[in-house]
Design an enzyme around this catalytic site. Structure first.
Site, mmCIF file in Angstrom:
data_model
loop_
_atom_site.group_PDB
_atom_site.id
_atom_site.type_symbol
_atom_site.label_atom_id
_atom_site.label_comp_id
_atom_site.label_asym_id
_atom_site.label_seq_id
_atom_site.Cartn_x
_atom_site.Cartn_y
_atom_site.Cartn_z
ATOM 1 N NE ARG A 56 -2.814 0.071 3.332
ATOM 2 C CZ ARG A 56 -2.351 0.782 4.434
ATOM 3 N NH1 ARG A 56 -2.120 1.924 4.503
ATOM 4 N NH2 ARG A 56 -2.113 -0.029 5.576
ATOM 5 C CE1 TYR A 109 -14.201 14.113 -14.738
ATOM 6 C CE2 TYR A 109 -13.006 14.117 -12.513
ATOM 7 C CZ TYR A 109 -13.606 13.501 -13.483
ATOM 8 O OH TYR A 109 -14.061 12.053 -13.257
ATOM 9 C CG ASP A 180 -7.303 18.075 -13.909
ATOM 10 O OD1 ASP A 180 -6.741 17.978 -14.778
ATOM 11 O OD2 ASP A 180 -8.429 18.079 -13.506
ATOM 12 C CE LYS A 205 -10.933 11.082 -18.729
ATOM 13 N NZ LYS A 205 -10.702 10.912 -17.317
#
Length: 381
Positions: A56, A109, A180, A205
């Site tokens: 993790r 977004y 972003d 993306k």
């Protein structure tokens, strides 16, 4: 040019996508990093000491991608990969202190807007939405803010922010700047070099580029901020699978070619679509008449691979176009090798300031003439 790479002298970003994150050059060593499938590691180390310890906290398959993206963004540190773009967004929003204020573009977004609204409803912080292209308005809203969130170009309205001016104003106001960079990618815009503190991505993306993984990432040059972002990832379990990250690194290798092709196609389609009688408006910062054109020229290396059109006849006509295309794929998302088309207001959470007849077009790498012919026949129906 890129800042100096740990692998040698400074090189261009379109070279970095191929050269960064490679294994050490040893005889008979692989040229590509291997996939490591392990949830734990030998030893009694801990992430606090910079050791792996547990799956993790770290994975050897993450390292090459994080190194490559950090170099691409011009960061002084490796990036951090997350299990999704929204996980990266939430990690960045976790930097806002309790009771703080986030200034965010009204057109962002959708996931970012909904997540910020949920956090605000739960009382963790408050949100002020702004027209990110209106520099004066944004600066006026920075008073008392803890974070300025930037998208440029915005999703889906393609507004262009004056990143250097806004970043300087936010710094003067004592606010962190998060950008972003999903739409632009570091090949088109490098917000950290323009004054941002943190950059986030939906790796799903353009970076991965093949519509086959869901991942996110964040990058910063500030060790303290990186430690906080890493702690969020580890503590909240916002981790990525090694196979997905390996696919993302493989996709990253062709980013320059994909962006070069898709940007050129977007520009060609924008020029043709503005002459189409069925189209009321074309939104693309590469057109000289676009409000963001001058800023885009000043701070972008190209104009991006997404354009939007407003179809005469509103929602019904726009839906008819998405039903009539044969080559374009009517689907959400963007940044893959295939060209996608979507009426954004079909999404229930999309802001009402987005026109009902607006279609978002994510250009892929197909033949531009074929894409135009398909759009033309759909528009005439």
């Amino acid at each position: 040019m890129s800042p100096s790479s740990p692998h040698g002298p400074a090189v261009s970003p379109d070279t970095l996508v191929v050269s960064a994150g490679r294994p050490v050059r040893e005889h008979d060593a692989p040229v590509n990093p291997p996939i490591v499938l392990s949830s734990t590691y030998f030893g009694t180390g801990s992430p606090v000491a910079g050791e792996r310890g547990y799956g993790r906290y770290s994975n050897p398959t993450w390292d090459p991608f994080e190194e490559a993206l950090g170099e691409l963004e011009g960061a002084a540190l490796p990036a951090l990969v997350y299990g999704s773009g929204l996980a990266a967004v939430m990690a960045a929003l976790s930097l806002v202190p309790a009771g703080g204020v986030v200034v965010m573009p009204r057109h962002s977004y959708q996931g970012s807007l909904l997540l910020a609204a949920e956090e605000a409803a739960n009382g963790r912080f408050s949100v002020r939405t702004v027209d990110i292209a209106d520099t004066r308005e944004v600066i006026a809203q920075l008073d008392g803010a803890a974070m300025l969130w930037i998208e440029s170009p915005t999703n889906p309205m393609l507004e262009v922010a004056d990143i250097p001016v806004l970043a300087a104003a936010a710094r003067d106001a004592g606010a962190l700047v998060v950008a972003d960079n999903t739409f632009a990618t570091p090949l088109v815009t490098r917000p950290l070099l323009l004054g941002a503190d943190v950059v986030v991505h939906s790796v799903t993306k353009y970076l991965a580029g093949h519509s086959d993984v869901v991942l996110g990432a964040a990058a910063t040059s500030d060790p303290g901020l990186r430690d906080q972002l890493l702690r969020y990832r580890s503590l909240h379990g916002a981790v990525a699978g090694p196979f997905e990250v390996w696919l993302a690194l493989r996709g990253l290798r062709t980013l320059a070619l994909r962006i070069e092709r898709s940007q050129a196609t977007a520009m060609e389609l924008a020029r043709r679509l503005r002459e189409a009688p069925q189209v009321e408006k074309v939104r693309y910062p590469g057109l000289p008449e676009d409000p963001g054109y001058a800023r885009a020229q000043a701070q972008m290396n190209g104009f991006g691979s997404v354009l939007c059109i407003e179809v005469a006849g509103g929602a019904a006509a726009a839906e008819k176009v998405t039903e009539s295309v044969r080559l374009w794929l009517p689907a959400t998302s963007l940044g893959g090798v295939e060209s996608l088309i979507e009426r954004r207001r079909r999404q229930p959470g999309e802001p009402h300031t987005v026109p009902e007849g607006l279609l978002r077009l994510s250009t892929g790498i197909e033949n531009p003439g074929d894409l135009w012919n398909d759009l033309q026949q759909a528009l005439t129906r």
